[in-house]
Design an enzyme around this catalytic site. Structure first.
Site, PDB file in Angstrom:
ATOM      1  N   THR A 231       0.841  -1.198   0.000  1.00 42.55           N
ATOM      2  CA  THR A 231       0.000   0.000   0.000  1.00 42.55           C
ATOM      3  C   THR A 231       0.878   1.250   0.000  1.00 42.55           C
ATOM      4  O   THR A 231       0.405   2.338   0.330  1.00 42.55           O
ATOM      5  CB  THR A 231      -0.923   0.024   1.238  1.00 42.55           C
ATOM      6  OG1 THR A 231      -0.128  -0.121   2.421  1.00 42.55           O
ATOM      7  CG2 THR A 231      -1.954  -1.097   1.180  1.00 42.55           C
ATOM      8  N   ARG A 233       4.237   2.336  -2.433  1.00 42.85           N
ATOM      9  CA  ARG A 233       4.521   2.867  -3.762  1.00 42.85           C
ATOM     10  C   ARG A 233       4.811   1.700  -4.705  1.00 42.85           C
ATOM     11  O   ARG A 233       5.526   0.763  -4.353  1.00 42.85           O
ATOM     12  CB  ARG A 233       5.725   3.817  -3.734  1.00 42.85           C
ATOM     13  CG  ARG A 233       5.474   5.136  -3.013  1.00 42.85           C
ATOM     14  CD  ARG A 233       4.504   6.018  -3.787  1.00 42.85           C
ATOM     15  NE  ARG A 233       4.293   7.328  -3.165  1.00 42.85           N
ATOM     16  CZ  ARG A 233       3.317   7.624  -2.339  1.00 42.85           C
ATOM     17  NH1 ARG A 233       2.450   6.673  -1.995  1.00 42.85           N
ATOM     18  NH2 ARG A 233       3.185   8.840  -1.838  1.00 42.85           N
ATOM     19  N   ASP A 257      -2.270  -2.088  -3.705  1.00 39.93           N
ATOM     20  CA  ASP A 257      -3.073  -0.880  -3.866  1.00 39.93           C
ATOM     21  C   ASP A 257      -2.347   0.127  -4.744  1.00 39.93           C
ATOM     22  O   ASP A 257      -2.920   1.135  -5.135  1.00 39.93           O
ATOM     23  CB  ASP A 257      -3.367  -0.262  -2.493  1.00 39.93           C
ATOM     24  CG  ASP A 257      -4.336   0.906  -2.588  1.00 39.93           C
ATOM     25  OD1 ASP A 257      -5.420   0.727  -3.187  1.00 39.93           O
ATOM     26  OD2 ASP A 257      -4.015   2.003  -2.081  1.00 39.93           O
ATOM     27  N   GLU A 262       0.676   3.889 -12.634  1.00 37.77           N
ATOM     28  CA  GLU A 262      -0.736   3.856 -12.263  1.00 37.77           C
ATOM     29  C   GLU A 262      -1.531   4.669 -13.277  1.00 37.77           C
ATOM     30  O   GLU A 262      -1.162   5.808 -13.546  1.00 37.77           O
ATOM     31  CB  GLU A 262      -0.945   4.433 -10.859  1.00 37.77           C
ATOM     32  CG  GLU A 262      -0.441   3.535  -9.765  1.00 37.77           C
ATOM     33  CD  GLU A 262      -0.681   4.115  -8.377  1.00 37.77           C
ATOM     34  OE1 GLU A 262      -1.281   5.211  -8.279  1.00 37.77           O
ATOM     35  OE2 GLU A 262      -0.272   3.478  -7.403  1.00 37.77           O
ATOM     36  N   HIS A 281      -5.435   2.441  -5.756  1.00 42.59           N
ATOM     37  CA  HIS A 281      -4.792   3.445  -4.898  1.00 42.59           C
ATOM     38  C   HIS A 281      -5.826   4.108  -3.990  1.00 42.59           C
ATOM     39  O   HIS A 281      -5.905   5.344  -3.901  1.00 42.59           O
ATOM     40  CB  HIS A 281      -4.068   4.500  -5.741  1.00 42.59           C
ATOM     41  CG  HIS A 281      -2.941   5.168  -5.007  1.00 42.59           C
ATOM     42  ND1 HIS A 281      -1.781   5.559  -5.627  1.00 42.59           N
ATOM     43  CD2 HIS A 281      -2.793   5.515  -3.695  1.00 42.59           C
ATOM     44  CE1 HIS A 281      -0.967   6.125  -4.740  1.00 42.59           C
ATOM     45  NE2 HIS A 281      -1.570   6.100  -3.567  1.00 42.59           N
ATOM     46  N   ALA A 283      -6.126   3.314  -0.609  1.00 40.68           N
ATOM     47  CA  ALA A 283      -5.818   3.102   0.807  1.00 40.68           C
ATOM     48  C   ALA A 283      -5.819   4.395   1.611  1.00 40.68           C
ATOM     49  O   ALA A 283      -6.233   4.421   2.760  1.00 40.68           O
ATOM     50  CB  ALA A 283      -4.471   2.394   0.956  1.00 40.68           C
TER      51      ALA A 283
END
Length: 323
Positions: A231, A233, A257, A262, A281, A283
């Site tokens: 969670t 990078r 996550d 991304e 992403h 979290a």
């Protein structure tokens, strides 16, 4: 910050608190353009920044000769701070600690779901089956959880784990054994942590030194059927190597996550792997949770105005080791 973003971060209650302390100037546009920021910050003693705000460089700071405090209503301050800002003695706080609570809580949720094998069971039942064999369940008890990085998110994850009967190993080269023990974990080098942990949760910043720290070699050290949680990078993980480890059955799950890039590319090797669980992403705080950021910023401003101890100050020296 721009008006749409402000509406998601600063509640009416928070805005009222700010108004009690002084005149509040706000950006009524839908972008935080540099010229707009210069107008809003003119003459300010305190500035509240957030995502999308340009760096507070000399040109902007010259518009605010009385500025002494910047409260960043977002995570990393690296995009908004400058050498000029610190040279003027302006203090800075971030909301990374508050955001990190959502990250660590999500990491714990993914940990429990992966240990319980929730993802595979859900797929089985959704496809018309049923499950009566619980032998693939691992309870969060009497196992070893490895935490890579003990910053805001990592340390809170360790704190949350204290409610379970697990052994916690922690790797963080910036902290000594005593500091990690005070959190409720045992200090370990990375190789030992990978080799002994049933669950490995990543909470390290994205630095040159941490890029692909979870590579083919690192994955080979992990226990068979271990669980990897990221969670932090996406750049921490070599995704090609991870895909091979998942397809080969080395890991029970990877719960991600974050990815690099991304969103993950359409042909990402991780797409389509059943035991690779990916979330977008999420979290960090989302929706109503973002109002916690505004409340935190107001709390920090209150502490600054009354001479209290700031809880989220970011000094210039800290920039080299934080996300």
């Amino acid at each position: 910050m721009d008006a749409p973003l402000r509406a998601t971060l600063l509640s009416e209650k928070t805005m009222a608190r700010l108004a009690e302390w002084g005149e509040v100037a706000v950006n009524e546009t839908d972008k935080a353009e540099k010229e707009t920021v210069k107008q809003i910050i003119a003459g300010a003693d305190i500035a509240i920044t957030s995502w999308g705000v340009p760096q507070l460089d000399k040109e902007i700071l010259d518009c605010a000769p009385n500025l002494r405090f910047v409260a960043h209503a977002a995570g990393s301050v690296k995009g908004i701070v400058s050498d000029e800002l610190y040279a003027r003695g302006i203090r800075v706080v971030s909301s990374a600690r508050i955001l990190s609570y959502g990250v660590s809580e999500t990491a714990l949720g993914l940990t429990i779901c992966a240990c319980k094998n929730v993802f595979a069971f859900n797929e089985e039942i959704r496809n018309g089956g049923w499950v009566e064999d619980y032998s693939v369940i691992t309870e969060l008890f009497d196992i070893t959880v490895g935490v890579v990085g003990c910053g805001f998110a990592g340390s809170h994850y360790i704190e949350l784990l204290q409610a379970f009967g697990v052994n916690v190993l922690a790797y963080d080269p910036l902290l000594d054994e005593a500091a990690i023990a005070a959190m409720g974990a045992k200090k370990a080098d990375l190789d030992t942590l990978l080799a002994e942990s049933d669950v490995v949760s990543l909470h390290a910043p994205a630095l040159d030194s941490t890029r692909h720290m979870i590579n083919g070699r690192a994955l080979s050290l992990m226990k068979d059927r271990a669980i990897l949680i990221n969670t932090a990078r996406g750049a921490l993980v070599d995704e090609e190597a991870l895909a091979q480890a998942l397809r080969g059955g080395k890991l029970k799950y990877a719960c991600l996550d974050v990815t690099d890039p991304e969103p993950p590319a359409a042909d990402s090797p991780l797409r389509g792997i059943p035991n690779c669980i990916m979330t977008p992403h999420l979290a960090g705080l989302a929706n109503n949770g973002k109002l916690k950021i505004g409340a935190h910023v107001a709390d920090e401003i209150g502490r600054f105005l009354t001479g209290g101890t700031l809880v989220s100050e970011i000094t210039q020296a800290m920039l080299a080791t934080i996300a």
